[in-house]
Write an enzyme that holds these catalytic residues in place. Structure first.
Site: not given
Ligand code: PMP
Length: 440
Positions: A138, A243, A297
């Site tokens: 993710y 995370k 922005t």
């Molecule tokens: N990378 C990882 C490993 C994540 O766990 C997450 C969110 N769960 C994200 C990126 C995305 O981050 P955001 O929700 O701040 O866009």
């Protein structure tokens, strides 16, 4: 007519697609590891808002830094120009990453925008059209970051044209660490020998622990081998620490556990302690490439940068990585004791205060206990414990508490989880309870 609750007003006004509304309760405040409900209830938050509240809720150092930045002449609106908090933040980030990544810092709002910008930049800067990422990964919730992710929750979303997803080795499900590692390396070597010529690959995106995919901890030497393959073929290693980074794993950077040095590192969530800020740190020729241009922005606004700087300084000053290691071990020991009692617990894994507890219907078949996991999360909430679940089969309880967690708070969380698991296993939770709520 009864007055609607804050939760009901929220549901009537805010799109349910704009965030998860997991529990039928609104919160009006936070205090360290606790959330304060609109009914005055104190809930122990062992999620820390999906890891974003790394210093806990309402930390004085963040409040002070934000207030100071707001009250300065710059305020929040001094944009599109150099400002002290963002320069200091960037300098600080450059000082804490390995040398090969210490070129320039790209500042954004979220893990998502940072990852998608990096994906664009590595393709343009290397002239190579392909990207590798993992099944279950993710990397965000914007179109560009979903396009390089492999999480099944995003299956319907268009993937990047040059994306190839590869298996993330899972010791619990793939026959143990050794076998999982060998199979995953073999898969990569076969790809490189056939359908995916390595000299066409710009970058490999990794999560050093695959968090939303199920808090999967890779076999110890896997990423070292992957790094060697990347170096051999001139492939950039991009490490998504969104995370599990910045102290959460018990080290400042999670990748340190595995002895690797990424070329590009992406930070988010805990970086802002709840405020919207992310950073991608990497070689100058990539982060300064015109393809990394993304004029939004309020990028680099001084208030969020000041919060992030305060976060980094607090982690360092209070050695919160060491606290995460120590309290994380204590929490893990408590969870291991629950494993002896609750047959639903199939596996416990993690580093520091990034811990996953995988629930299965029985330990032989390892069938994911998806429904029971959701019921456990719900019952825990009723008892006063906030936890969420992750995983490609939604059956892993995820612990990403504040790095400031104490052993007494960890014990209290274990006690509530103990009760929640018993109540679910012994049928004391109505199996249909979740049907009434959004977000499940
Ligand atoms: N990378 C990882 C490993 C994540 O766990 C997450 C969110 N769960 C994200 C990126 C995305 O981050 P955001 O929700 O701040 O866009």
């Amino acid at each position: 007519m009864t007055t609607p609750s804050l939760y009901q007003r929220d549901a009537a006004a805010i799109s349910k697609m704009s965030f998860l509304r997991f529990f039928p309760q609104a919160v009006v405040g936070g205090d360290g590891a606790y959330l304060i409900g609109d009914d005055g209830r104190r809930l122990l938050d062992l999620s820390a808002s999906w890891g974003a509240a790394g210093l806990g809720h309402s930390h004085p150092s963040i409040r002070k830094a934000v207030n100071k930045a707001l009250e300065s002449q710059a305020g929040a609106s001094l944009l599109s120009t150099a400002n002290l908090p963002s320069v200091e933040l960037a300098e600080k980030l450059l000082s804490i990453v390995p040398k090969r990544a210490a070129g320039r810092v790209w500042l954004g709002h979220s893990g998502s925008d940072a990852n998608e910008t990096v994906a664009r930049a590595v393709i343009a800067a290397t002239g190579r059209p392909r990207i590798l990422a993992f099944n279950g990964a993710y990397h965000g919730g914007t179109s560009g970051s979903m396009a390089i992710s492999g999480h099944p929750a995003q299956q319907g979303v268009a993937k990047a044209a040059g994306l190839t997803l590869i298996p993330y080795p899972n010791a619990y499900r793939d026959g143990g660490a050794e076998q999982a590692e060998a199979a995953a390396i073999d898969h990569l070597e076969k790809l490189f020998a056939g359908p995916v010529p390595p000299n066409e690959v710009a970058a490999l995106f990794i999560e050093p622990i695959q968090s939303d995919g199920g808090m999967v901890v890779p076999p110890q030497n896997y990423f070292r081998k992957v790094e060697a393959l990347c170096r051999q073929h001139g492939i950039l290693l991009v490490c998504d620490e969104v995370k599990v980074g910045l102290g959460r794993s018990g080290r400042l950077h999670c990748f340190e556990h595995f002895g690797i040095e990424p070329d590009i590192i992406v930070f988010g969530k805990g970086l802002g302690g709840g405020l919207p800020i992310s950073a991608a740190v990497g070689p100058t020729e990539i982060m300064n490439h015109s393809a990394a241009f993304s004029f939004q922005t309020v990028h680099g606004n001084p208030v969020c940068a000041a919060a992030a700087l305060a976060v980094l300084e607090t982690i360092e000053r209070n050695d919160l990585a060491a606290n995460a290691a120590e309290v994380g071990q204590h929490l893990t020991d408590g969870l291991e004791r629950l494993k002896q009692k609750h047959r639903m617990i199939g596996d416990i894994r993690g580093r520091g205060l990034a811990i996953g507890v995988e629930l299965v219907t029985d330990r032989m078949s390892k069938t994911p206990a998806r429904h029971e996991t959701a019921l456990t999360v719900y019952r825990a909430f009723e008892l006063g414990l906030v936890l969420y679940y992750v995983g490609v089969s939604s059956n892993i309880l995820e612990f990403t508490p504040p790095l400031t967690l104490t052993k007494a708070e960890a014990d209290s969380g274990v006690d509530m989880l103990d009760r929640a698991l018993s109540d679910v296993a012994e049928g004391r939770v109505d199996p249909d309870v979740l049907a009434a709520f959004e977000g499940w």
